[in-house]
Design a protein around this motif. Structure first.
Motif, PDB file in Angstrom:
ATOM      1  N   GLY A 112      -6.982   6.022  -2.789  1.00 60.72           N
ATOM      2  CA  GLY A 112      -6.972   4.942  -3.770  1.00 60.72           C
ATOM      3  C   GLY A 112      -8.131   5.060  -4.742  1.00 60.72           C
ATOM      4  O   GLY A 112      -7.945   5.072  -5.962  1.00 60.72           O
ATOM      5  N   LEU A 113      -9.327   5.198  -4.202  1.00 59.66           N
ATOM      6  CA  LEU A 113     -10.501   5.309  -5.076  1.00 59.66           C
ATOM      7  C   LEU A 113     -10.442   6.571  -5.930  1.00 59.66           C
ATOM      8  O   LEU A 113     -10.864   6.569  -7.083  1.00 59.66           O
ATOM      9  CB  LEU A 113     -11.783   5.288  -4.243  1.00 59.66           C
ATOM     10  N   SER A 114      -9.907   7.644  -5.375  1.00 57.76           N
ATOM     11  CA  SER A 114      -9.857   8.900  -6.145  1.00 57.76           C
ATOM     12  C   SER A 114      -8.915   8.760  -7.337  1.00 57.76           C
ATOM     13  O   SER A 114      -9.100   9.426  -8.354  1.00 57.76           O
ATOM     14  CB  SER A 114      -9.425  10.058  -5.246  1.00 57.76           C
ATOM     15  N   LEU A 115      -7.926   7.891  -7.218  1.00 57.85           N
ATOM     16  CA  LEU A 115      -6.993   7.699  -8.343  1.00 57.85           C
ATOM     17  C   LEU A 115      -7.672   6.996  -9.509  1.00 57.85           C
ATOM     18  O   LEU A 115      -7.177   7.017 -10.624  1.00 57.85           O
ATOM     19  CB  LEU A 115      -5.779   6.888  -7.897  1.00 57.85           C
ATOM     20  N   LEU A 116      -8.794   6.367  -9.218  1.00 56.94           N
ATOM     21  CA  LEU A 116      -9.541   5.685 -10.277  1.00 56.94           C
ATOM     22  C   LEU A 116     -10.707   6.539 -10.782  1.00 56.94           C
ATOM     23  O   LEU A 116     -11.570   6.046 -11.507  1.00 56.94           O
ATOM     24  CB  LEU A 116     -10.063   4.333  -9.750  1.00 56.94           C
TER      25      LEU A 116
ATOM     26  N   GLN B  46      -6.457  -3.670  -5.552  1.00 49.45           N
ATOM     27  CA  GLN B  46      -5.185  -3.962  -6.228  1.00 49.45           C
ATOM     28  C   GLN B  46      -4.934  -2.972  -7.366  1.00 49.45           C
ATOM     29  O   GLN B  46      -3.798  -2.561  -7.608  1.00 49.45           O
ATOM     30  CB  GLN B  46      -5.194  -5.394  -6.759  1.00 49.45           C
ATOM     31  N   LEU B  47      -6.011  -2.600  -8.043  1.00 50.89           N
ATOM     32  CA  LEU B  47      -5.845  -1.647  -9.147  1.00 50.89           C
ATOM     33  C   LEU B  47      -5.386  -0.300  -8.615  1.00 50.89           C
ATOM     34  O   LEU B  47      -4.439   0.302  -9.131  1.00 50.89           O
ATOM     35  CB  LEU B  47      -7.161  -1.496  -9.929  1.00 50.89           C
ATOM     36  N   TYR B  48      -6.048   0.176  -7.541  1.00 53.25           N
ATOM     37  CA  TYR B  48      -5.612   1.513  -7.090  1.00 53.25           C
ATOM     38  C   TYR B  48      -4.225   1.458  -6.476  1.00 53.25           C
ATOM     39  O   TYR B  48      -3.471   2.424  -6.579  1.00 53.25           O
ATOM     40  CB  TYR B  48      -6.663   2.198  -6.208  1.00 53.25           C
ATOM     41  N   GLN B  49      -3.874   0.342  -5.875  1.00 54.18           N
ATOM     42  CA  GLN B  49      -2.485   0.243  -5.377  1.00 54.18           C
ATOM     43  C   GLN B  49      -1.490   0.296  -6.547  1.00 54.18           C
ATOM     44  O   GLN B  49      -0.460   0.971  -6.470  1.00 54.18           O
ATOM     45  CB  GLN B  49      -2.286  -1.044  -4.572  1.00 54.18           C
ATOM     46  N   ALA B  50      -1.848  -0.387  -7.620  1.00 53.02           N
ATOM     47  CA  ALA B  50      -0.963  -0.364  -8.793  1.00 53.02           C
ATOM     48  C   ALA B  50      -0.882   1.044  -9.385  1.00 53.02           C
ATOM     49  O   ALA B  50       0.193   1.525  -9.751  1.00 53.02           O
ATOM     50  CB  ALA B  50      -1.462  -1.355  -9.841  1.00 53.02           C
ATOM     51  N   ILE B  51      -2.029   1.734  -9.430  1.00 56.71           N
ATOM     52  CA  ILE B  51      -2.069   3.087  -9.989  1.00 56.71           C
ATOM     53  C   ILE B  51      -1.317   4.057  -9.089  1.00 56.71           C
ATOM     54  O   ILE B  51      -0.578   4.928  -9.561  1.00 56.71           O
ATOM     55  CB  ILE B  51      -3.523   3.567 -10.153  1.00 56.71           C
ATOM     56  N   ALA B  52      -1.518   3.923  -7.784  1.00 56.32           N
ATOM     57  CA  ALA B  52      -0.858   4.835  -6.851  1.00 56.32           C
ATOM     58  C   ALA B  52       0.648   4.771  -7.035  1.00 56.32           C
ATOM     59  O   ALA B  52       1.353   5.776  -6.927  1.00 56.32           O
ATOM     60  CB  ALA B  52      -1.231   4.478  -5.414  1.00 56.32           C
ATOM     61  N   ALA B  53       1.140   3.583  -7.310  1.00 60.06           N
ATOM     62  CA  ALA B  53       2.578   3.428  -7.490  1.00 60.06           C
ATOM     63  C   ALA B  53       3.032   4.059  -8.794  1.00 60.06           C
ATOM     64  O   ALA B  53       4.094   4.655  -8.873  1.00 60.06           O
ATOM     65  CB  ALA B  53       2.945   1.952  -7.468  1.00 60.06           C
ATOM     66  N   SER B  54       2.208   3.936  -9.833  1.00 59.71           N
ATOM     67  CA  SER B  54       2.730   4.250 -11.166  1.00 59.71           C
ATOM     68  C   SER B  54       1.881   5.250 -11.935  1.00 59.71           C
ATOM     69  O   SER B  54       2.352   5.858 -12.873  1.00 59.71           O
ATOM     70  CB  SER B  54       2.800   2.964 -11.978  1.00 59.71           C
ATOM     71  N   ARG B  55       0.621   5.414 -11.522  1.00 55.83           N
ATOM     72  CA  ARG B  55      -0.291   6.346 -12.195  1.00 55.83           C
ATOM     73  C   ARG B  55      -0.213   6.268 -13.710  1.00 55.83           C
ATOM     74  O   ARG B  55       0.089   7.248 -14.378  1.00 55.83           O
ATOM     75  CB  ARG B  55      -0.025   7.765 -11.722  1.00 55.83           C
TER      76      ARG B  55
END
Lengths: 449, 449
Positions: free
Chosen positions: A306-310, A354-363
């Motif tokens: 999650g953090l890595s996606l940000l 919440q942000l990384y969950q949103a990003i993980a889903a949709s990037r």
């Protein structure tokens, strides 16, 4: 051709076990799926059953994640992937209608190789090849090609622009009907229909001709995915469609107008460049079923991932996961994407988790969770508001989410007369409603297209 | 593994409408055959029916013929070809056993791209990929990649040697069992089994890792076709088999001994590098039938093409076609091939016309015209004299000559216990009887091959 296509266009983005970062952890995804061309074939054939215009594979020429953070890296499924050109060629011979969009970078490559490989795929597929033109911004890629640092933004795009011109030129090395192959006289081609490029530019000197005939589509199509001004300029000059990312209809409309507005100065009309924002749909027979599917995926996201996606926003590991995003001071090389991610957090007051969950889903793309009617409503609204000519559907997990979209959303779009029931033509170009590009030097008496 | 394979190995070279320069003019060859992957599939499937080890596509990244001599150029079918990697990937999914050998140059390419594409083909084909490593000597290729002149011989081969080392290194980025894909814990791979190359050399700096797993064959096989000393050195260091060309058993034996003799200094034994001379067979149910087939082809050679095939010897257009070859003063960049061609004319007292007819049929390789027994006798003699471990069969026209070889010669070789009746394994490496390459850094407790 009408200036705006009457029906929306649909691409399907396929990668790893799906676009969602945790897709590979679903019990139904086989191990080593991302090395199995037949795993992708199932999704490609489902897309063709659903009359999608094309399938798309993203790519890079490195493990682009941070090699030093092994704990995150070891939880990242995108580190290994089949190479798009070889994969698409395999898929080409087991499909008949679907377009085949592969990514290749202009930064550490040569125009001759790219022109040749995509032309070859266009011949093999009978006119269904498209090149997603990207530049390579990552440190990992730089270090695989003799550099300590990535090329800066301006250099990358200056090179990309000339690169695209050279590729276009090479694709026009031969007129459509150059190869007479007259067995009686022994004449293989008409020498007046060979055109040697002789390009001498700032970044490339390429003599030509390409050692491959003009292709079934005249030339393969070109896709461009950069949102920055230089990316838009390449799109306006050279591309047939763009994959984009916007989070509100208003932003989508603004982008749509801006890119279409750049076409006239290149002698092109608005119908010649299709705008396809990305969306990640999770569809159920009811909204609740869709939410349940989504929840199952979100629970599988590892916080380290999650953090890595940000990471585009900097190192956030010192901040509490359930607290707000701190102020961002340095947007780095991918500023346009980083700003989109930040906007998203600010707009909905998302915590870091919440942000990384949103990003993980949709990037970076919009996630649409709902029933077929809800998803269709959203797509229709964007299409009718001229925020999109169609969509690039990033399937969150394969092949299940593709089947869901094809079985649930496509019939709904067809009922609304927004999407085809049968393919209109045999090439991707014909299905997208794009004009055949006459050879710039063809002699009128011989041009028969 | 025995130090010399007990049975001979067979590759099948496919190109244009066939290896013979006039093949495209045969009435049974369809127009635009060389743009049709299914045209090549028929030959690939015939080869598989005949239990061939592999099919092979030569390639260059230019129209390598003289662009200024349009009259000859317009009669040359080799000016356009499908690109080998995309073509082989398409063929891979419609075959099960046949090896897939594609040509790619080290001169105007990057090791990362080559490592990635052939690894991808190895995954897609389930372990049947091989890379034919070549250097680009032609002016046409130089001019497509920003140069006014070709790289000189020493520079090409120094680059090629380092290139091959980097590719080998990238193929070992991951140990065989690195990808644990543990859905429960979220661990995708074992970080101890990732090895970052970190190559810093004279021509290349390549960090790695490759963004693709170790392949079904451990790594794709490597073929080398250069006869020169530097080519032999690359073969001895890096290759699994060589395609070669010799015109007498004695020359073949000398070459065989020389190349095999170079292996020990690289820590390899003679069975690890297979020597496969090229032959062009024209087979009939009788010798007369074979001669008739051959004559039909030879009659179709255009004299303009004939002289162009001798271009390595200089411009011969001022000499009478039915007179002898004049003295050659400059052998140019491809001296080893040019000398072979000249030797052939001198040995058999050929006129210029007879020489170009001989070259058109075989282009540097031996042409074998005869019954199945006669062709098998020749191959057996070379094999038993240790002048060859097998052969690269260049089919003079497709698919007819492939069918002839499979239907007539293969059964004769099988009767003599010289060739397999069934494939021994599932990978090209297994069928060729080559050892699986253990990962150089694999930990013994985990190595399970």
């Amino acid at each position: 051709m009408s200036r705006r296509p009457g029906k929306l266009r649909l691409g399907l983005s396929l990668q790893h076990a799906g676009y969602h970062a945790a897709a590979w952890r679903l019990p139904e995804v086989p191990r080593h799926a991302n090395l199995d061309w037949q795993y992708y074939l199932r999704s490609a054939q489902a897309a063709e059953r659903g009359k999608f215009d094309m399938i798309f594979f993203a790519d890079g020429v490195a493990v682009r994640e941070n090699l030093d953070d092994r704990e995150v890296l070891a939880r990242t499924p995108s580190v290994v992937n089949l190479e798009p050109l070889t994969l698409l060629s395999a898929l080409a011979t087991h499909t008949r209608h679907i377009g085949l969009v592969g990514t290749a970078s202009t930064t550490y490559n040569e125009p001759y190789h790219i022109a040749r490989k995509f032309a070859s795929l266009d011949h093999i597929s009978g006119g269904r090849a498209a090149w997603n033109l990207v530049t390579s911004w990552s440190l990992g890629e730089a270090r695989n090609f003799g550099r300590d640092t990535p090329l800066d933004y301006d250099s990358r795009y200056a090179r990309a622009r000339e690169f695209a011109r050279v590729v276009h030129g090479l694709w026009n090395s031969w007129e459509d009907d150059a190869f007479v192959e007259d067995k009686q006289s022994g004449l293989f081609f008409d020498p007046d229909k060979l055109h040697v490029l002789g390009h001498q530019g700032e970044h490339f000197s390429v003599q030509g001709p390409l050692n491959l005939s003009r292709t079934p589509q005249g030339r393969p199509l070109i896709c461009q995915a950069g949102k920055s001004p230089a990316g838009q300029e390449i799109a306006a000059e050279s591309a047939d469609f763009v994959f984009t990312a916007d989070h509100s209809i208003e932003d989508g409309q603004a982008y749509y107008r801006e890119v279409k507005g750049r076409l006239a100065q290149h002698g092109r009309h608005p119908g010649q460049l299709l705008i396809l924002p990305g969306v990640v749909p999770i569809v159920g027979r009811s909204e609740q079923e869709a939410q349940d599917k989504f929840g199952r995926l979100q629970e599988l996201i590892d916080p380290k991932i999650g953090l890595s996606l940000l990471a585009l926003l900097g190192d956030l590991s010192a901040y509490p996961l359930d607290g707000p995003l701190p102020p961002i001071h340095d947007y780095g090389e991918m500023a346009s994407v980083a700003r989109l991610i930040e906007q998203r957090a600010r707009k909905d007051n998302l915590s870091i988790r919440q942000l990384y969950q949103a990003i993980a889903a949709s990037r970076g793309h919009r996630t649409l969770v709902g029933s077929a009617e809800q998803v269709a409503d959203d797509l229709q609204a964007w299409f009718e508001a001229e925020a999109a000519d169609g969509f690039n559907i990033a399937a969150p997990y394969l092949p299940g989410a593709v089947d869901d979209f094809v079985d649930l959303v496509i019939p709904e779009l067809q009922r609304r007369e927004l999407f085809r029931r049968e393919y209109e033509g045999t090439t991707l170009r014909q299905n997208l409603g794009l004009d055949y590009p006459e050879h710039p030097r063809s002699t009128p008496t011989h041009a028969d297209h």
